[in-house]
Enzyme design. Structure first.
Site, short mmCIF file in Angstrom:
data_model
loop_
_atom_site.label_atom_id
_atom_site.label_comp_id
_atom_site.label_asym_id
_atom_site.label_seq_id
_atom_site.Cartn_x
_atom_site.Cartn_y
_atom_site.Cartn_z
N ASN A 105 -6.24 11.27 4.73
CA ASN A 105 -6.72 10.26 5.50
C ASN A 105 -5.77 10.36 6.82
OD1 ASN A 105 -5.36 8.61 3.02
ND2 ASN A 105 -5.18 7.26 4.59
N ASP A 106 -4.91 9.02 7.01
CA ASP A 106 -4.70 9.01 8.36
C ASP A 106 -3.69 10.16 8.92
OD1 ASP A 106 -5.43 6.57 7.63
OD2 ASP A 106 -3.77 5.40 8.01
N TRP A 110 -8.71 9.08 -3.03
CA TRP A 110 -7.41 8.45 -2.64
C TRP A 110 -6.58 8.36 -3.56
CZ3 TRP A 110 -4.57 4.31 -3.28
CH2 TRP A 110 -3.61 3.93 -2.54
N GLU A 156 -4.90 -2.27 11.07
CA GLU A 156 -4.43 -1.05 10.43
C GLU A 156 -3.96 0.01 11.55
OE1 GLU A 156 -7.19 0.21 7.29
OE2 GLU A 156 -5.60 -0.37 6.06
N ARG A 211 2.26 -3.17 7.47
CA ARG A 211 2.09 -1.49 7.32
C ARG A 211 2.01 -0.88 8.70
NH1 ARG A 211 -2.35 -3.07 4.10
NH2 ARG A 211 -4.30 -2.61 4.93
N ASP A 212 1.96 0.33 8.77
CA ASP A 212 1.83 1.61 9.59
C ASP A 212 2.73 1.43 10.97
OD1 ASP A 212 -0.22 1.95 7.62
OD2 ASP A 212 -1.55 0.98 8.83
N PHE A 238 3.07 5.25 2.61
CA PHE A 238 1.99 4.89 3.71
C PHE A 238 2.24 5.23 5.09
CE2 PHE A 238 -0.88 1.72 1.36
CZ PHE A 238 -1.08 2.36 0.24
N SER A 239 1.10 5.11 5.76
CA SER A 239 1.08 5.55 7.20
C SER A 239 2.59 5.39 8.13
CB SER A 239 -0.03 5.15 8.01
OG SER A 239 -1.06 6.00 7.41
C1 FRU Z 1 -5.47 3.17 6.96
C2 FRU Z 1 -4.64 3.08 5.80
C3 FRU Z 1 -3.13 2.49 6.27
C4 FRU Z 1 -2.57 2.91 5.30
C5 FRU Z 1 -2.90 4.07 4.72
C6 FRU Z 1 -2.72 4.06 3.35
O1 FRU Z 1 -6.42 4.43 6.74
O2 FRU Z 1 -5.10 1.97 5.17
O3 FRU Z 1 -3.28 1.06 6.61
O4 FRU Z 1 -1.05 2.82 5.62
O5 FRU Z 1 -4.16 4.08 5.06
O6 FRU Z 1 -3.24 5.61 2.77
#
Ligand code: FRU
Length: 502
Positions: A43-44, A68, A221, A167-168, A106-107
């Protein structure tokens, strides 16, 4: 804290990648030039950075399957953002703050500090009180092998912020300090929080940088903020804001108060598959933005992990885009110029007059190609113009410019028997003489940029190889097309995959 456990968990995941990578390599739906994982789920985009002469892309991934699950950070390097060499995973869950099956690493983002490569990421753990998100640091001397900081986590959620919605982190340097913006939720509204540090390890909370008043969802996010001209641009992906998947705002940032004053808000991309973009500076000063080409299960068009799941992978990045600011402060998102190096089999036509019966257009093999043209609006009297893409017996995808309704749309309901939805945006042509169109088609995605790269639609489609025709039709009159150029685009993964992973 166990350095050993991190090493072991990375080694275990690498074995899995080695075992499955050839299977994925021959997948029918795998992308040809859009970045995708060696195996499993992606993903990200994370930690995008140009470091010691290479582009480094990190990414959220689950190397164990095309769905996921427990998040790791994948890692690849490139000279041109198109040809990739996969490196060993950078991060795997190993500590109580990031080792949780429905969590993990996570991100986050990357920055060079003290001659080392620093990653700041969200650890998602669960120690009996539900998912808990904290900000953590990892660093590397060689840019390949990372070590988690013993003092992790370096930040826990400030008061009033839900610990499962914090997060992120995106870090940048300004003056003598580091700043970090982080996504959060408070009272069911999305917001971005600003933090500051002088050493990357000790962080203080500055302020709520910006927040939703209800119009921008319940959680933000992957926020990002960067200077452009004499303004600042903020981007984020709001949860619970309908079709808005990636928003940009232009305004002013006051470092003293930690406040962003938004003056313009627009969409980066109106397609269903553009999410969680992150930006970074290329060595030549270009601001490059990369998004994840997919969507989440809480979004309107989600169905399941998708057809590529059976091929052992899921997810790719949209083509990296260069961000430009126009005089009026609005932004353009232009595919990186490096794409030209993939071109082959050029075709060119100065002028094409299109009517209802349609005109066939050649573009590479009709699957992996680039197509560019301008619609002469002064000479066009049609009500609408359709570009029928990835078309064959099994289906088609239709991009429509409806001049009467003033709407651009991309219909993938007949694309492949699986994809669905029509992405729509306003087509605002008042006072314009022409409408420029630029299309990038790959095995499993179509990105359409129109109207000065300000009206963009990225959508995944899983069309069969035999859907390789391309036609343009005009209804209710004629459409005049100028400077039509097409190119096949070469497979940029071939050599990389042959080289294998280190
Ligand atoms: C965005 C997200 C982030 C998180 C990650 C988890 O796509 O939901 O907020 O860190 O993906 O994989």
């Amino acid at each position: 804290m166990s350095k050993e456990l991190l090493k072991q968990n990375i080694a275990k995941a690498q074995l899995e990648i080695e075992r499955k990578k050839d299977f994925v390599k021959y997948g029918k739906m795998r992308q040809r030039y859009h970045f995708m994982p060696q195996t499993g789920w992606l993903n990200d985009p994370n930690g995008l950075i140009y470091f010691r002469g290479k582009y480094h892309f990190f990414y959220q991934c689950n190397p164990y399957g095309g769905f996921w699950d427990t998040m790791h950070w994948g890692h690849a390097v490139s000279d041109d953002m198109l040809h990739w060499e996969y490196l060993p995973l950078a991060l795997a869950p190993s500590e109580k703050y990031d080792d949780y099956p429905k969590g993990g690493c996570f991100s986050g983002s990357a920055i060079e500090h003290d001659g080392r490569l620093f990653l700041m990421y969200t650890g998602t753990g669960n120690n009996g009180h539900g998912a808990e998100q904290t900000q953590c640091i990892a660093f590397s001397e060689d840019g390949v092998h990372f070590e988690k900081y013993v003092g992790n986590p370096v930040l826990t959620a400030p008061e009033g912020i839900s610990p499962d919605c914090f997060r992120d982190p995106k870090v940048w340097r300004h003056g003598d300090a580091y700043y970090m913006v982080c996504g959060a939720s408070r009272d069911n509204r999305g917001l971005a929080l600003l933090f500051r540090s002088v050493d990357m390890l000790h962080w203080e909370y500055v302020n709520v940088l910006a927040e939703s008043r209800g119009e921008w969802g319940y959680m933000w996010e992957c926020p990002d903020i960067f200077p452009m001209g004499d303004k600042y641009v903020m981007t984020f992906s709001p949860m619970g804001a309908g079709d808005h998947t990636s928003v940009y705002m232009v305004g002013d940032l006051a470092y003293e108060t930690g406040k962003f004053d938004c003056q313009i808000s627009r969409e980066i991309d109106w397609g269903f598959d553009y999410y969680a973009p992150q930006s970074f500076l290329a060595p030549d000063g270009r601001r490059i933005m990369v998004g994840w080409s997919n969507e989440w299960e809480w979004m309107p068009l989600w169905k399941d992990w998708g057809p590529t799941y059976k091929e052992g992978w899921c997810g790719s990045f949209n083509i990296p885009r260069e961000v430009h600011m126009r005089e009026d402060g609005t932004l353009q998102f232009i595919p990186i110029k490096e794409i030209k190096n993939l071109r082959e089999n050029a075709d060119q036509r100065d002028k094409v007059v299109v009517k209802e019966e349609g005109t066939e257009v050649t573009a590479g093999d009709g699957v992996s190609y680039e197509l560019k043209f301008r619609i002469d609006l002064k000479e066009t009297d049609a009500d609408c113009l359709d570009i029928i893409l990835r078309c064959g017996e099994n289906g088609k995808t239709v991009c429509r410019f409806d001049f009467g309704k003033a709407e651009m749309s991309v219909d993938r309901n007949d694309a492949d028997g699986w994809s669905r939805g029509i992405s729509k945006s306003v087509l605002f042509l008042k006072g314009k003489r022409e409408l420029d169109v630029h299309i990038l088609s790959d095995k499993s995605s179509v990105e359409i940029f129109a109207d000065r790269y300000q009206n963009n639609h990225s959508n995944n489609i899983f069309a069969a190889d035999a859907q390789d025709q391309l036609r343009i039709c005009a209804y209710g009159g004629k459409a005049v097309i100028r400077n039509l150029e097409s190119f096949g685009l070469k497979n940029s993964f071939k050599t990389v995959n042959e080289r294998g992973s280190r």
